[in-house]
Design a protein around this motif. Structure first.
Motif, PDB file in Angstrom:
ATOM      1  N   LEU A   9      40.690  33.470  31.556  1.00 48.50           N
ATOM      2  CA  LEU A   9      41.381  34.671  31.098  1.00 48.50           C
ATOM      3  C   LEU A   9      42.460  35.097  32.084  1.00 48.50           C
ATOM      4  O   LEU A   9      43.573  35.461  31.692  1.00 48.50           O
ATOM      5  CB  LEU A   9      40.367  35.789  30.888  1.00 48.50           C
ATOM      6  N   CYS A  10      42.170  35.021  33.365  1.00 42.65           N
ATOM      7  CA  CYS A  10      43.168  35.355  34.391  1.00 42.65           C
ATOM      8  C   CYS A  10      44.365  34.417  34.314  1.00 42.65           C
ATOM      9  O   CYS A  10      45.520  34.862  34.425  1.00 42.65           O
ATOM     10  CB  CYS A  10      42.543  35.304  35.782  1.00 42.65           C
ATOM     11  N   ASP A  11      44.118  33.136  34.106  1.00 43.38           N
ATOM     12  CA  ASP A  11      45.213  32.177  33.969  1.00 43.38           C
ATOM     13  C   ASP A  11      46.068  32.498  32.743  1.00 43.38           C
ATOM     14  O   ASP A  11      47.297  32.444  32.794  1.00 43.38           O
ATOM     15  CB  ASP A  11      44.683  30.749  33.865  1.00 43.38           C
ATOM     16  N   MET A  12      45.422  32.849  31.628  1.00 41.78           N
ATOM     17  CA  MET A  12      46.163  33.207  30.414  1.00 41.78           C
ATOM     18  C   MET A  12      47.027  34.441  30.644  1.00 41.78           C
ATOM     19  O   MET A  12      48.183  34.494  30.225  1.00 41.78           O
ATOM     20  CB  MET A  12      45.187  33.478  29.263  1.00 41.78           C
ATOM     21  N   ALA A  13      46.465  35.460  31.307  1.00 37.55           N
ATOM     22  CA  ALA A  13      47.205  36.696  31.563  1.00 37.55           C
ATOM     23  C   ALA A  13      48.398  36.425  32.474  1.00 37.55           C
ATOM     24  O   ALA A  13      49.501  36.936  32.237  1.00 37.55           O
ATOM     25  CB  ALA A  13      46.283  37.744  32.175  1.00 37.55           C
ATOM     26  N   ARG A  14      48.207  35.617  33.502  1.00 34.32           N
ATOM     27  CA  ARG A  14      49.308  35.281  34.403  1.00 34.32           C
ATOM     28  C   ARG A  14      50.437  34.595  33.636  1.00 34.32           C
ATOM     29  O   ARG A  14      51.610  34.938  33.791  1.00 34.32           O
ATOM     30  CB  ARG A  14      48.808  34.377  35.528  1.00 34.32           C
ATOM     31  N   ASP A  15      50.090  33.656  32.780  1.00 33.49           N
ATOM     32  CA  ASP A  15      51.108  32.961  31.993  1.00 33.49           C
ATOM     33  C   ASP A  15      51.805  33.916  31.032  1.00 33.49           C
ATOM     34  O   ASP A  15      53.013  33.817  30.818  1.00 33.49           O
ATOM     35  CB  ASP A  15      50.485  31.797  31.220  1.00 33.49           C
ATOM     36  N   ALA A  16      51.073  34.840  30.437  1.00 27.64           N
ATOM     37  CA  ALA A  16      51.664  35.787  29.493  1.00 27.64           C
ATOM     38  C   ALA A  16      52.644  36.724  30.195  1.00 27.64           C
ATOM     39  O   ALA A  16      53.672  37.099  29.621  1.00 27.64           O
ATOM     40  CB  ALA A  16      50.572  36.597  28.806  1.00 27.64           C
ATOM     41  N   LEU A  17      52.340  37.104  31.419  1.00 29.33           N
ATOM     42  CA  LEU A  17      53.237  37.997  32.156  1.00 29.33           C
ATOM     43  C   LEU A  17      54.576  37.340  32.422  1.00 29.33           C
ATOM     44  O   LEU A  17      55.598  38.010  32.550  1.00 29.33           O
ATOM     45  CB  LEU A  17      52.596  38.440  33.473  1.00 29.33           C
ATOM     46  N   LEU A  26      46.612  41.719  24.194  1.00 29.86           N
ATOM     47  CA  LEU A  26      45.161  41.591  24.144  1.00 29.86           C
ATOM     48  C   LEU A  26      44.834  40.110  24.186  1.00 29.86           C
ATOM     49  O   LEU A  26      45.374  39.327  23.403  1.00 29.86           O
ATOM     50  CB  LEU A  26      44.585  42.210  22.871  1.00 29.86           C
ATOM     51  N   MET A  27      43.982  39.740  25.111  1.00 28.37           N
ATOM     52  CA  MET A  27      43.567  38.349  25.234  1.00 28.37           C
ATOM     53  C   MET A  27      42.063  38.306  25.418  1.00 28.37           C
ATOM     54  O   MET A  27      41.479  39.194  26.021  1.00 28.37           O
ATOM     55  CB  MET A  27      44.213  37.698  26.454  1.00 28.37           C
ATOM     56  N   VAL A  38      28.164  32.830  23.687  1.00 29.18           N
ATOM     57  CA  VAL A  38      27.353  33.122  24.866  1.00 29.18           C
ATOM     58  C   VAL A  38      27.927  34.321  25.612  1.00 29.18           C
ATOM     59  O   VAL A  38      27.198  35.240  25.989  1.00 29.18           O
ATOM     60  CB  VAL A  38      27.282  31.894  25.807  1.00 29.18           C
ATOM     61  N   VAL A  39      29.235  34.307  25.838  1.00 31.87           N
ATOM     62  CA  VAL A  39      29.870  35.397  26.581  1.00 31.87           C
ATOM     63  C   VAL A  39      31.333  35.503  26.127  1.00 31.87           C
ATOM     64  O   VAL A  39      31.936  34.510  25.709  1.00 31.87           O
ATOM     65  CB  VAL A  39      29.784  35.158  28.110  1.00 31.87           C
ATOM     66  N   GLU A  40      31.877  36.714  26.180  1.00 31.15           N
ATOM     67  CA  GLU A  40      33.290  36.923  25.881  1.00 31.15           C
ATOM     68  C   GLU A  40      33.902  37.743  27.006  1.00 31.15           C
ATOM     69  O   GLU A  40      33.336  38.750  27.434  1.00 31.15           O
ATOM     70  CB  GLU A  40      33.473  37.676  24.567  1.00 31.15           C
ATOM     71  N   ALA A  41      35.032  37.291  27.506  1.00 32.37           N
ATOM     72  CA  ALA A  41      35.797  38.024  28.518  1.00 32.37           C
ATOM     73  C   ALA A  41      37.081  38.481  27.835  1.00 32.37           C
ATOM     74  O   ALA A  41      37.736  37.706  27.143  1.00 32.37           O
ATOM     75  CB  ALA A  41      36.110  37.127  29.708  1.00 32.37           C
ATOM     76  N   ARG A  42      37.448  39.760  28.019  1.00 34.08           N
ATOM     77  CA  ARG A  42      38.595  40.313  27.318  1.00 34.08           C
ATOM     78  C   ARG A  42      39.402  41.200  28.247  1.00 34.08           C
ATOM     79  O   ARG A  42      38.845  41.895  29.094  1.00 34.08           O
ATOM     80  CB  ARG A  42      38.087  41.145  26.146  1.00 34.08           C
ATOM     81  N   VAL A  43      40.720  41.153  28.092  1.00 30.16           N
ATOM     82  CA  VAL A  43      41.600  42.044  28.847  1.00 30.16           C
ATOM     83  C   VAL A  43      42.669  42.553  27.888  1.00 30.16           C
ATOM     84  O   VAL A  43      43.131  41.833  27.006  1.00 30.16           O
ATOM     85  CB  VAL A  43      42.224  41.336  30.077  1.00 30.16           C
ATOM     86  N   GLN A  44      43.029  43.824  28.048  1.00 32.72           N
ATOM     87  CA  GLN A  44      44.073  44.437  27.228  1.00 32.72           C
ATOM     88  C   GLN A  44      44.934  45.304  28.125  1.00 32.72           C
ATOM     89  O   GLN A  44      44.427  45.994  29.010  1.00 32.72           O
ATOM     90  CB  GLN A  44      43.444  45.295  26.138  1.00 32.72           C
TER      91      GLN A  44
END
Length: 51
Positions: A9-17, A26-27, A38-44
């Motif tokens: 998720l951190c890698d996705m956010a960095r690329d989106a920025l 929202l990712m 099993v698990v979901e990580a989310r950032v908005q």
């Protein structure tokens, strides 16, 4: 498993920025196994230009 989801998720956010387009973002990353989710990580975040 949770750490891998958060790192992805951190890698996705960095690329989106790097490609900012729009003001709301929202990712999420969902980790699954044979039984299902099993698990979901989310950032908005929201971006507002002041000037």
């Amino acid at each position: 498993m949770e750490q891998e989801a958060v790192h992805a998720l951190c890698d996705m956010a960095r690329d989106a920025l790097r490609r900012l387009n729009g003001s709301e973002h929202l990712m999420s990353v969902e980790v699954r196994d044979a039984s299902g989710p099993v698990v979901e990580a989310r950032v908005q975040w929201t971006m507002q230009r002041r000037q």
